[in-house]
Scaffold this motif. Structure first.
Motif, PDB file in Angstrom:
ATOM      1  N   VAL A 210     -29.213 -15.299 -36.504  1.00  0.00           N
ATOM      2  CA  VAL A 210     -29.291 -13.852 -36.626  1.00  0.00           C
ATOM      3  C   VAL A 210     -28.186 -13.384 -37.569  1.00  0.00           C
ATOM      4  CG1 VAL A 210     -28.891 -11.729 -35.327  1.00  0.00           C
ATOM      5  CG2 VAL A 210     -30.272 -13.544 -34.330  1.00  0.00           C
ATOM      6  N   VAL A 211     -28.531 -12.539 -38.540  1.00  0.00           N
ATOM      7  CA  VAL A 211     -27.504 -11.942 -39.396  1.00  0.00           C
ATOM      8  C   VAL A 211     -27.109 -10.621 -38.760  1.00  0.00           C
ATOM      9  CG1 VAL A 211     -26.880 -11.273 -41.738  1.00  0.00           C
ATOM     10  CG2 VAL A 211     -28.713 -12.903 -41.376  1.00  0.00           C
ATOM     11  N   MET A 212     -25.837 -10.526 -38.433  1.00  0.00           N
ATOM     12  CA  MET A 212     -25.361  -9.348 -37.711  1.00  0.00           C
ATOM     13  C   MET A 212     -24.667  -8.446 -38.716  1.00  0.00           C
ATOM     14  SD  MET A 212     -25.379  -9.550 -34.103  1.00  0.00           S
ATOM     15  CE  MET A 212     -24.350 -10.810 -33.370  1.00  0.00           C
ATOM     16  N   LYS A 213     -25.046  -7.185 -38.708  1.00  0.00           N
ATOM     17  CA  LYS A 213     -24.445  -6.282 -39.695  1.00  0.00           C
ATOM     18  C   LYS A 213     -23.104  -5.733 -39.218  1.00  0.00           C
ATOM     19  CE  LYS A 213     -28.496  -5.507 -42.307  1.00  0.00           C
ATOM     20  NZ  LYS A 213     -29.593  -4.642 -42.702  1.00  0.00           N
ATOM     21  N   ALA A 214     -22.984  -5.527 -37.900  1.00  0.00           N
ATOM     22  CA  ALA A 214     -21.720  -4.984 -37.391  1.00  0.00           C
ATOM     23  C   ALA A 214     -20.746  -6.124 -37.104  1.00  0.00           C
ATOM     24  CB  ALA A 214     -21.984  -4.188 -36.130  1.00  0.00           C
ATOM     25  N   ASP A 215     -19.492  -5.776 -36.992  1.00  0.00           N
ATOM     26  CA  ASP A 215     -18.485  -6.779 -36.662  1.00  0.00           C
ATOM     27  C   ASP A 215     -18.669  -7.262 -35.229  1.00  0.00           C
ATOM     28  OD1 ASP A 215     -17.180  -7.138 -38.955  1.00  0.00           O
ATOM     29  OD2 ASP A 215     -15.595  -5.669 -38.560  1.00  0.00           O
ATOM     30  N   PHE A 216     -18.359  -8.494 -35.041  1.00  0.00           N
ATOM     31  CA  PHE A 216     -18.453  -9.117 -33.736  1.00  0.00           C
ATOM     32  C   PHE A 216     -17.392 -10.202 -33.780  1.00  0.00           C
ATOM     33  CE2 PHE A 216     -21.100 -10.754 -30.171  1.00  0.00           C
ATOM     34  CZ  PHE A 216     -21.422  -9.531 -29.621  1.00  0.00           C
ATOM     35  N   PRO A 217     -16.611 -10.399 -32.718  1.00  0.00           N
ATOM     36  CA  PRO A 217     -15.507 -11.364 -32.856  1.00  0.00           C
ATOM     37  C   PRO A 217     -16.001 -12.801 -33.078  1.00  0.00           C
ATOM     38  CG  PRO A 217     -15.739 -10.617 -30.577  1.00  0.00           C
ATOM     39  CD  PRO A 217     -16.671  -9.785 -31.392  1.00  0.00           C
ATOM     40  N   ALA A 218     -15.209 -13.614 -33.800  1.00  0.00           N
ATOM     41  CA  ALA A 218     -15.554 -15.021 -34.039  1.00  0.00           C
ATOM     42  C   ALA A 218     -15.176 -15.813 -32.795  1.00  0.00           C
ATOM     43  CB  ALA A 218     -14.833 -15.552 -35.266  1.00  0.00           C
ATOM     44  N   GLU A 219     -15.973 -15.653 -31.750  1.00  0.00           N
ATOM     45  CA  GLU A 219     -15.702 -16.316 -30.473  1.00  0.00           C
ATOM     46  C   GLU A 219     -16.984 -16.970 -29.988  1.00  0.00           C
ATOM     47  OE1 GLU A 219     -12.423 -13.022 -28.928  1.00  0.00           O
ATOM     48  OE2 GLU A 219     -14.388 -13.063 -27.990  1.00  0.00           O
ATOM     49  N   ARG A 220     -16.820 -17.927 -29.094  1.00  0.00           N
ATOM     50  CA  ARG A 220     -17.985 -18.550 -28.463  1.00  0.00           C
ATOM     51  C   ARG A 220     -18.177 -17.884 -27.108  1.00  0.00           C
ATOM     52  NH1 ARG A 220     -18.987 -22.818 -24.494  1.00  0.00           N
ATOM     53  NH2 ARG A 220     -20.492 -24.349 -25.232  1.00  0.00           N
ATOM     54  N   ASP A 241     -21.319 -16.982 -43.343  1.00  0.00           N
ATOM     55  CA  ASP A 241     -22.114 -15.877 -43.913  1.00  0.00           C
ATOM     56  C   ASP A 241     -22.535 -14.853 -42.859  1.00  0.00           C
ATOM     57  OD1 ASP A 241     -22.063 -17.418 -46.265  1.00  0.00           O
ATOM     58  OD2 ASP A 241     -24.022 -18.296 -45.848  1.00  0.00           O
ATOM     59  N   SER A 242     -21.730 -14.606 -41.828  1.00  0.00           N
ATOM     60  CA  SER A 242     -22.095 -13.640 -40.776  1.00  0.00           C
ATOM     61  C   SER A 242     -23.419 -13.965 -40.094  1.00  0.00           C
ATOM     62  CB  SER A 242     -22.167 -12.204 -41.311  1.00  0.00           C
ATOM     63  OG  SER A 242     -20.954 -11.866 -41.891  1.00  0.00           O
ATOM     64  N   VAL A 243     -23.763 -15.230 -40.077  1.00  0.00           N
ATOM     65  CA  VAL A 243     -24.955 -15.672 -39.350  1.00  0.00           C
ATOM     66  C   VAL A 243     -24.499 -16.120 -37.960  1.00  0.00           C
ATOM     67  CG1 VAL A 243     -26.853 -17.327 -39.249  1.00  0.00           C
ATOM     68  CG2 VAL A 243     -26.129 -16.409 -41.446  1.00  0.00           C
ATOM     69  N   PHE A 279     -29.321  -6.031 -36.646  1.00  0.00           N
ATOM     70  CA  PHE A 279     -29.345  -7.477 -36.936  1.00  0.00           C
ATOM     71  C   PHE A 279     -30.677  -7.839 -37.565  1.00  0.00           C
ATOM     72  CE2 PHE A 279     -31.167  -7.037 -32.719  1.00  0.00           C
ATOM     73  CZ  PHE A 279     -32.274  -7.880 -32.762  1.00  0.00           C
ATOM     74  N   GLU A 280     -30.694  -8.960 -38.233  1.00  0.00           N
ATOM     75  CA  GLU A 280     -31.952  -9.474 -38.779  1.00  0.00           C
ATOM     76  C   GLU A 280     -32.108 -10.923 -38.386  1.00  0.00           C
ATOM     77  OE1 GLU A 280     -32.895  -8.728 -42.954  1.00  0.00           O
ATOM     78  OE2 GLU A 280     -31.430  -7.085 -42.854  1.00  0.00           O
ATOM     79  N   LEU A 281     -33.348 -11.308 -38.135  1.00  0.00           N
ATOM     80  CA  LEU A 281     -33.635 -12.701 -37.776  1.00  0.00           C
ATOM     81  C   LEU A 281     -33.725 -13.536 -39.043  1.00  0.00           C
ATOM     82  CD1 LEU A 281     -36.556 -12.869 -35.203  1.00  0.00           C
ATOM     83  CD2 LEU A 281     -34.186 -13.600 -34.899  1.00  0.00           C
ATOM     84  N   GLU A 282     -33.038 -14.687 -39.045  1.00  0.00           N
ATOM     85  CA  GLU A 282     -33.168 -15.577 -40.203  1.00  0.00           C
ATOM     86  C   GLU A 282     -34.084 -16.751 -39.917  1.00  0.00           C
ATOM     87  OE1 GLU A 282     -30.318 -15.511 -43.730  1.00  0.00           O
ATOM     88  OE2 GLU A 282     -29.687 -17.008 -42.302  1.00  0.00           O
ATOM     89  N   TRP A 283     -33.973 -17.276 -38.711  1.00  0.00           N
ATOM     90  CA  TRP A 283     -34.716 -18.509 -38.397  1.00  0.00           C
ATOM     91  C   TRP A 283     -34.815 -18.623 -36.888  1.00  0.00           C
ATOM     92  CZ3 TRP A 283     -32.362 -23.095 -36.174  1.00  0.00           C
ATOM     93  CH2 TRP A 283     -33.194 -24.215 -36.149  1.00  0.00           C
ATOM     94  N   VAL A 284     -35.973 -19.079 -36.408  1.00  0.00           N
ATOM     95  CA  VAL A 284     -36.194 -19.217 -34.971  1.00  0.00           C
ATOM     96  C   VAL A 284     -36.848 -20.563 -34.708  1.00  0.00           C
ATOM     97  CG1 VAL A 284     -37.340 -18.261 -32.944  1.00  0.00           C
ATOM     98  CG2 VAL A 284     -36.557 -16.730 -34.735  1.00  0.00           C
ATOM     99  N   SER A 285     -36.443 -21.203 -33.638  1.00  0.00           N
ATOM    100  CA  SER A 285     -37.085 -22.457 -33.260  1.00  0.00           C
ATOM    101  C   SER A 285     -37.011 -22.609 -31.745  1.00  0.00           C
ATOM    102  CB  SER A 285     -36.367 -23.618 -33.957  1.00  0.00           C
ATOM    103  OG  SER A 285     -36.942 -24.839 -33.587  1.00  0.00           O
TER     104      SER A 285
END
Lengths: 552, 76
Positions: A210-220, A241-243, A279-285
């Motif tokens: 998912v490509v997220m447009k808003a900020d989100f922390p780099a955490e798991r 790339d914010s994916v 957000f936008e979907l890039e790939w789903v499986s």
């Protein structure tokens, strides 16, 4: 879909042998240009072995797939010459948060031990890793053949004969050795009627990039039984790339085709984000997985590596990471056998050492799976009790298993090791993957691991490098042996010794991590594992240990 | 035996060397789940009851057991 990455298309060229209808034989042919096959190909070239790499496709991994690359894999990628690109593009993360139902039960900070070159783990989409590996293969002169699909394998006493299909028809080549890196469904394994034993986990998982447009922390972020996805688990991980990678446990009864539809995926993600974040979907499986391995990874002249040899659950990132470690173990042995400097049975130790590592990976990934997806009411009750206690008690936090970070196996039981005769403390036992540490080389700051690998080496710890006298001749003599051993002096003082490299142990961390004193010596394998160590230099003992480490 | 309940990680096996901090706890948890394999819910509850009695007797110190019971009851 897919907006942040443009897939390269690698050009198919008709193979020379097919054009000319000629026969050709190569020392090593590798099947499968995934991360593991390409790591093997690059390692072969670094050892000076000509290598043909066959792949049925003509591009990189579709979708992000393997996203976590752990410290040991990064160190091997450094040795192969792509570590910097991978780490620069990848995302480092340290904070992990664990949620149970509505509550965050605890968070951890993976803050790595200081003074190692590489972090515990980075996240990077598999297609980037593959692209960098392809470019490195080309740079090193790997004979890469896209759109070349192996249709039959014929075993011979001294090699294999392959029939290969291309857009121009079929042709044949022969190889002294075949490395099968052709993935979990390995057509080579099937062709050879070889079994792979283990179990299928009766569960399905949805993964979305998912490509997220808003900020989100780099955490798991890991959720057990969250309100937006009851009774199942969810994982959120950041990539380049914010994916973002989002992983939803679906259960066995889910319909994979239905679940993959954006109309079904998007509401799940919206519920998880809990707000109107764009957000936008890039790939789903949708995937299932198996935990299984072959009995042996060597079958005559065919050597199985990576998913072709063993498959684990994705929890803990032990797929690509362990496959890259397979090739790290294999290629130096193959080189010695090809050169006639070691008997073929050295390659049996590739199998025994990596089978032991695979069992450790299978054990750890199965344990994580059993914790994340309990199989009985009682198992679920214990899991929930651990999560409840984890909020207040550190003993319970240590039991929460949402995937154990992929770490290399200690080959402590390997027959290639020479057992300790002298007293040492610490973890650098014979069979240990080497610990890194900062060193000075010619006045510049460098790393111990970047100074090692690709050949046998002897670390000689001394602070009187200038006054070694006759010992210096003995040290240099090791590099003249049929299986050469490069002597390297490690000194707490900057110094020089004629004809021998000196590493300056700037912060005394090499000596500390290896429990070394004046005169201690460590014998290192070409894959950066300790294989023997002594408190005193004795050329006779060192040569005996090299012979043992090469089955001579 | 400690006088208060141990709440920090405390699993190990004498004579066994662990290269990874998570290993002994994971070894225990696997043993625990494995002990319940193929049991019905009722059988598992009986196993758990017996296990608690065995461990309680081993600990012996009633002040430690009282503390453990308090933590276990908390939030249930």
């Amino acid at each position: 879909m897919l907006k942040t990455y443009t897939y390269p298309k690698y050009e198919y060229q008709q193979p020379q042998e097919q054009k000319e209808r000629s026969a050709a034989r190569y020392p090593v042919v590798i099947v499968g240009a995934g991360p593991v096959g390409m790591a093997a190909a690059i390692d072969c070239r670094l050892q000076g072995i000509p290598v043909v790499l066959l792949d049925e496709d003509d591009t990189v991994s579709i979708g992000s797939r393997g996203v976590c690359y752990a410290k040991r894999a990064l160190e091997i990628l450094d040795r192969l010459g792509v570590g910097d690109r991978v780490v620069e593009k990848g995302v480092s993360w340290n904070v992990g948060r664990t949620f149970f139902r509505e509550e965050e039960v605890f968070n951890f900070n993976l803050l790595p031990e200081p003074d190692h070159k590489r972090p515990g783990m980075i996240n990077l989409q598999q297609y980037y890793l593959e692209q960098y590996l392809v470019e490195r293969c080309v740079e090193l002169g790997v004979d890469m053949r896209w759109k070349n699909r192996v249709v039959s394998v014929q075993r011979m006493s001294d090699g294999v004969r392959l029939t290969i299909e291309t857009p121009d028809g079929t042709y044949g080549i022969e190889a002294d050795w075949l490395i099968a890196a052709d993935g979990a469904r390995s057509p080579i394994r099937k062709q050879m009627n070889l079994e792979v034993d283990g179990k299928v986990f009766m569960d399905r998982f949805l993964i979305a990039d998912v490509v997220m447009k808003a900020d989100f922390p780099a955490e798991r972020w890991f959720w057990f039984d969250p309100p937006f996805h009851p009774n199942q688990s969810v994982l959120l991980h950041r990539q380049a790339d914010s994916v973002w990678r989002i992983d939803f446990q679906l259960g066995w009864d889910a319909d994979p085709e239905e679940e993959k539809k954006p109309a079904n995926v998007i509401p799940r993600i919206k519920a998880m984000l809990g707000d109107e974040r764009e957000f936008e979907l890039e790939w789903v499986s949708v995937y299932t997985f198996q935990c299984r391995r072959m009995q042996e990874f060597r079958h005559g002249r065919v050597l199985f590596v990576g998913d072709a040899a063993h498959q684990v659950s994705p929890f803990g990132a032990r797929g690509a990471n362990s496959g890259i470690q397979d090739t790290d173990n294999l290629v130096w042995k193959l080189k010695l056998v090809l050169d006639g400097k070691a008997p073929e049975r050295l390659l049996d130790t590739y199998s025994t050492e990596r089978v032991a590592a695979a069992d450790e990976n299978l054990m750890n990934s199965t344990r994580s799976t059993d914790f994340i997806t309990p199989k009985s009411n009682t198992s679920r009750m214990f899991r929930n009790a651990v999560l409840t206690l984890a909020e207040h008690h550190s003993f319970a936090r240590a039991l929460v298993n949402s995937g154990r970070l992929s770490v290399p196996a200690f080959l402590a039981d390997s027959t290639l090791n020479t057992a300790d005769a002298d007293e040492f403390s610490g973890a650098m036992v014979p069979g240990a993957p080497m610990d890194d540490a900062p060193v000075g080389v010619d006045g510049k700051k460098a790393w111990l691991l970047d100074q090692t690998g690709n050949r046998f080496q002897l670390l000689y710890f001394t602070d009187v490098a200038e006054r070694l006298g006759g010992k210096l001749d003995e040290l240099r003599g090791l590099s003249m042996d049929p299986v050469p051993v490069e002597p390297v002096i490690v000194s707490e003082k900057a110094g020089a010794a004629a004809g021998v490299r000196v590493l300056h142990d700037l912060q005394h961390l090499v000596a500390r991590r290896y429990d070394a004193r004046e005169g201690s010596v460590y014998l290192l394998r070409p894959d950066q594992h300790v294989v023997a160590r002594w408190r005193k230099f004795d050329a006779h003992k060192i040569r005996a240990a090299v012979a043992r480490a090469t089955c001579n | 035996m400690p006088l208060t309940l141990t709440l920090t990680p405390n699993f190990s096996e004498p004579g066994k060397r662990y290269f990874r901090a998570f290993s002994p706890g994971d070894d225990f948890y696997e043993m625990l789940i494995e002990a319940h394999r193929d049991l019905s819910d009722e059988q598992s509850a009986m196993l758990n009851a017996k296990l608690i009695l065995l461990l309680a007797n081993h600990i012996g110190d009633l002040s430690v057991l009282r503390e453990a019971l308090g933590h276990a009851r908390d939030g249930v």
